[in-house]
Design a protein around this motif. Structure first.
Motif: not given
Length: 486
Positions: A70-77, A417-426, A464-468
């Motif tokens: 039961l996989l969660p939605p793919k994270d395309n960010r 606390r922002s930009g978790r796991f390689g994502h963008l933050g300010l 983030a752009e949530y393509h999924s």
């Protein structure tokens, strides 16, 4: 604290209440975009019931077992090289139990991050580890995966301890452990922290417990009472080791170590390693394998700005930021518990939804605020440095230092606390004339560039752009105003 309590903290809508930390500037919570799947999730993680049966009747050798996940939605960010600069390994490469792999994939963890690639095979070999890696790059998975792989379900004693400096982090790590071990047929995980009923913990330890996630004071208390038997513990992990080996905790840690067997394995993980950690390593670790993924200290995905203001202008500046930024969720830091409560009240009066949390609150309210904020019931959280250690909330894309920290270490953990796991933050810092020397010193120590805030901040830096999910990221996402005056 028993596992059951970490799982049963349900959402609860409260009105203005000085004690519980949940101040609402509106009648209903804002529609916060849920956190996408990623590394190191706790409360609010993928919680679908079901999955392949655990009684051995569902999966046989040769089955296409991945089909039943039961996989969660793919994270395309987009992700930065902090987590993508890997050797190309797969989780299957480490010869892990299939049931553990199932839990890993159902968490949304697709491939090992750099710290996981370096750490997992060494930890599985039984060797001591000293690991430095940036906040939010998958350190929890780096130690929990080998820890759970080495649990022997035929043995009914405590086999591993994870020590963390805060109660919130203990709850988060225990929840991750429960999630990724759910197919393993009976791994018993227990979280125990100060501020909770000691009798409940004693009763829980009367049953089978394989893994204990704990704050130092509480586990030492249980050990000294003869309730927690740790003489056969094979692995002890210290997450946020620099904090655990600071003056606040080091005496407790030394005491706990004295009760363990001589041949135990010790794993130390942190983003910063002061002298206290090096002294402990020399005393207690045996030929440790050293991992250092800290060529630069700050995360690549976090853009940092400062706004030069007077103390009296801070609330007005914060109000302007709220109206102009596209905030998914934000964490706002103050330097004292009193200022946390005053600012939370001000934000509510301005008409924005707001929670607050600090160490002087009752543990019940801290748990509730942490759980509800993680699950997206509120957009803004005001807090002290209690919340800088390891807390992983994927939806946070903005951190604001309402009060600028005194040292580089605190600054590093706050903005992480922002930009978790390689994502963008300010990260936005409100700087008064008294802070300008600290600002310069922190820039130099962290070798980072904190720029003056522009009149308009490019959304591509932190949204983030949530393509999924089909979201296109267009349009201002301003916090909703309250409907009735309070």
């Amino acid at each position: 604290m028993a596992t059951a309590r970490t799982e049963n903290v349900g959402p609860m809508v409260m009105g203005l209440n000085k004690q519980n930390g949940q101040l609402r500037g509106q009648n209903k919570p804002p529609a916060v975009q849920p956190a996408p799947p990623g590394q190191g999730k706790g409360f609010g993680a993928h919680q679908k019931a079901g999955g392949p049966p655990q009684d051995g009747g569902g999966i046989k050798f040769g089955d296409d077992w991945k089909r039943s996940l039961l996989l969660p939605p793919k994270d395309n960010r987009v992700k930065t090289s902090d987590v993508t600069a890997t050797k190309g390994n797969e989780f299957e490469d480490y010869c892990l139990k299939r049931e553990l792999l199932m839990g890993i994939f159902e968490m949304g963890w697709e491939k090992p991050s750099p710290i996981q690639e370096e750490s997992i095979p060494i930890a599985l070999s039984g060797r001591d580890i000293l690991a430095r890696a940036k906040n939010g790059t998958g350190k929890s998975g780096a130690y929990l995966i080998p820890l759970l792989e080495r649990i022997d379900l035929k043995k009914d004693h405590i086999q591993a301890i994870v020590m963390v400096p805060t109660r919130e982090l203990a709850l988060q790590v225990s929840q991750i452990s429960i999630q990724i071990s759910k197919h393993m047929g009976g791994v018993k995980v227990m979280a125990t922290t100060g501020g909770t009923n000691l009798r409940d913990d004693i009763m829980r330890l009367d049953e089978i417990v394989h893994v204990v996630i704990a704050t130092p004071g509480r586990i030492l208390d249980l050990i000294k009472k003869g309730v927690a038997k740790v003489d056969r513990v094979q692995m002890i992990v210290m997450d946020e080791a620099d904090k655990l080996l600071s003056q606040d905790f080091v005496v407790l840690i030394e005491d706990i170590i004295s009760f363990l067997a001589k041949n135990r394995q010790i794993l130390l993980y942190s983003a910063t390693f002061p002298m206290s950690v090096q002294k402990f390593m020399a005393k207690h670790l045996q030929k440790p394998y050293e991992i250092n993924l800290m060529e630069e200290l700050t995360l690549k995905g976090i853009t940092q700005f400062y706004a030069y203001v007077t103390e009296r202008q801070k609330v007005h500046c914060l109000n302007t930021l709220f109206s102009r930024l596209q905030i998914n969720q934000s964490i706002i830091f103050c330097n004292s518990t009193q200022r946390v409560e005053l600012l939370a009240k001000k934000i509510t009066q301005l008409g924005y939804s707001c929670f607050y949390i600090h160490a002087k609150m009752m543990q019940e309210y801290r748990n509730r605020v942490f759980h509800d904020f993680r699950n997206g019931l509120c957009r803004n959280l005001v807090c002290t440095d209690l919340f800088t250690r390891g807390i992983d909330i994927q939806a946070v894309n903005v951190v604001i230092n309402f009060d600028f920290p005194k040292n580089a270490e605190t600054y590093l953990h706050r903005i992480g606390r922002s930009g978790r796991f390689g994502h963008l933050g300010l990260a936005i810092n409100l700087i008064t004339s008294e802070d300008r020397f600290n600002l310069k010193a922190i820039e130099e120590q962290l070798v980072t560039d904190i720029k003056p805030i522009p009149s308009s901040i490019d959304k591509s830096l932190y949204v983030a752009e949530y393509h999924s999910s089909g979201a296109d990221g267009d349009g201002e996402d301003k916090p909703e105003r309250q409907q009735d005056s309070t």
